[in-house]
Write an enzyme that holds these catalytic residues in place. Structure first.
Site, mmCIF file in Angstrom:
data_model
loop_
_atom_site.group_PDB
_atom_site.id
_atom_site.type_symbol
_atom_site.label_atom_id
_atom_site.label_comp_id
_atom_site.label_asym_id
_atom_site.label_seq_id
_atom_site.Cartn_x
_atom_site.Cartn_y
_atom_site.Cartn_z
ATOM 1 N N GLU A 22 2.607 1.324 -4.779
ATOM 2 C CA GLU A 22 2.568 2.783 -4.932
ATOM 3 C C GLU A 22 1.147 3.338 -4.799
ATOM 4 O OE1 GLU A 22 5.098 4.780 -7.681
ATOM 5 O OE2 GLU A 22 6.574 3.169 -7.693
ATOM 6 N N ALA A 25 2.632 -0.423 8.454
ATOM 7 C CA ALA A 25 2.332 0.896 7.887
ATOM 8 C C ALA A 25 2.484 0.833 6.375
ATOM 9 C CB ALA A 25 3.258 1.962 8.477
#
Length: 389
Positions: A363, A130
């Site tokens: 990010e 994930a």
């Protein structure tokens, strides 16, 4: 610079620049080689107020605005991208999240030592399966009595080994999908919490990136951040600020590579003259300078929007996307201008090139930024798809 800075912002930038060039730069190449975490420099940065920049004075912070923060972060990245990424996650994601949503008790217990630089903060959302799709995470948190039992593995956690506090996302209600994700404040040494593998990375080698393993990890109920189900919202808001931080890091590394390339071009002679006299290189230098300035303006614009309390998600993604792609182009050109010397570790441009590569990935990848931006433009209401990458 087209963006008008205040006297205070200039003062903070100057202070960070002086500290960066005189202290941080000294052992940056050696830390890259040995992978030594910059603990001492981070302590000094805490004393200078660089580890809680946007935290109010009442919680041991500096009370600075976002513009001042990104200016300082760029200066630290100029000398050592590894130190800058620790500063960025610590400030943009950890301190900001606790200040925005933490209880008064959490701010007293955690925000104060974080802002003072006494402990380092980390953020754990990405998992082995994930990354760009955080809804697929499998870490769970089950309420039991006065606490939660967390089980799962987090991957690619910046400062995972050296952090004293980690914000961990976990599923508390699978049926609610992203509304069933919660966030928890987990202290180093919590029962059932261990640090796993340290990644052997291409760049940012003095910043540890680790697995975090939670095996029936017990977290007291008062350590939930916000309410149950707030985790995804907390993460997305934090990553908006974090993406401005990535833009700042990108600008700092690009500026360092650019300065090194210009210096080399002025001093290197071929065919009886400085290579800076050749039109081909002069045009490359002009393009590099233009791209860096464009990225800087995007960074400052997004930071200023955040300071004004405006919605800045799209601008943060634009700044992150352009700046992270820009620094990869600029460092590649800087290395090319060094010729064979750019390929050896005696020259810092080789490190800048390696450090820059991850900025388009973490990010939120460049591809995810394009999803965020295009969804906004087209007003597409498809399921959420931002992430920490």
């Amino acid at each position: 610079m087209f963006f008008k800075l205040t006297d205070e912002q200039i003062m903070i930038q100057t202070m960070a620049r002086e500290f960066s060039r005189k202290v941080v730069a000294l052992a940056a190449a050696e830390r890259d080689r040995t992978k030594e975490f910059p603990s001492e420099n981070l302590k000094k940065m805490g004393e200078l107020g660089l580890m809680g920049m946007m935290v109010p004075f009442e919680y041991e912070g500096s009370g600075a605005d976002t513009v001042s923060y990104v200016l300082a972060l760029s200066e630290i990245a100029y000398s050592c991208a590894s130190t800058a990424v620790v500063m960025s996650v610590h400030n943009s994601i950890v301190c900001e999240s606790i200040y925005r949503l933490g209880t008064e008790d959490q701010k007293e217990r955690y925000l104060k030592p974080l802002a003072a630089g006494d402990i380092i903060g980390a953020f754990a959302m990405t998992e082995p399966h994930a990354g760009s799709d955080p809804v697929r995470q499998s870490t769970t948190a089950v309420r039991k009595g006065d606490g939660y039992i967390i089980n799962g593995t987090k991957r690619f956690t910046t400062s995972g080994r050296n952090a004293g506090l980690v914000i961990v996302t976990a599923i508390t209600d699978e049926a609610k999908r992203h509304h069933g994700i919660s966030a928890f404040l987990v202290e180093k040494g919590a029962p059932g919490f261990t640090v796993g593998n340290d990644e052997d990375k291409m760049g940012l080698r003095a910043s540890d990136t680790t697995d975090l393993i939670f095996n029936n990890c017990i977290v007291p109920v008062e350590n939930i951040l916000g309410e149950e189900g707030d985790g995804f919202k907390i993460a997305m808001k934090a990553l908006d600020g974090g993406r401005i931080g990535i833009a700042a890091q990108s600008v700092g590394v690009a500026q360092a590579a650019f300065d090194a390339a210009v210096k080399y071009a002025k001093n290197r002679e071929q065919f009886g003259q400085s290579i800076s006299k050749f039109q081909g290189l002069r045009w490359i230098i002009a393009d590099m300078a233009t791209e860096i300035e464009a990225a800087r303006q995007l960074m400052l614009s997004a930071a200023a929007m955040k300071d004004r309390g405006e919605k800045y998600t799209v601008q943060a993604s634009m700044a992150k996307l352009f700046a992270s792609e820009m620094v990869n182009r600029v460092t590649a050109k800087a290395l090319q201008m060094h010729g064979g010397y750019g390929f050896i570790k005696d020259y810092p441009v080789e490190r800048f090139y390696r450090d820059a590569r991850v900025f388009t990935i973490y990010e939120g990848t460049s591809e995810i930024q394009r999803v965020v931006i295009s969804n906004h433009i087209l007003k597409d209401k498809r399921r959420p798809s931002h992430s920490s990458g």
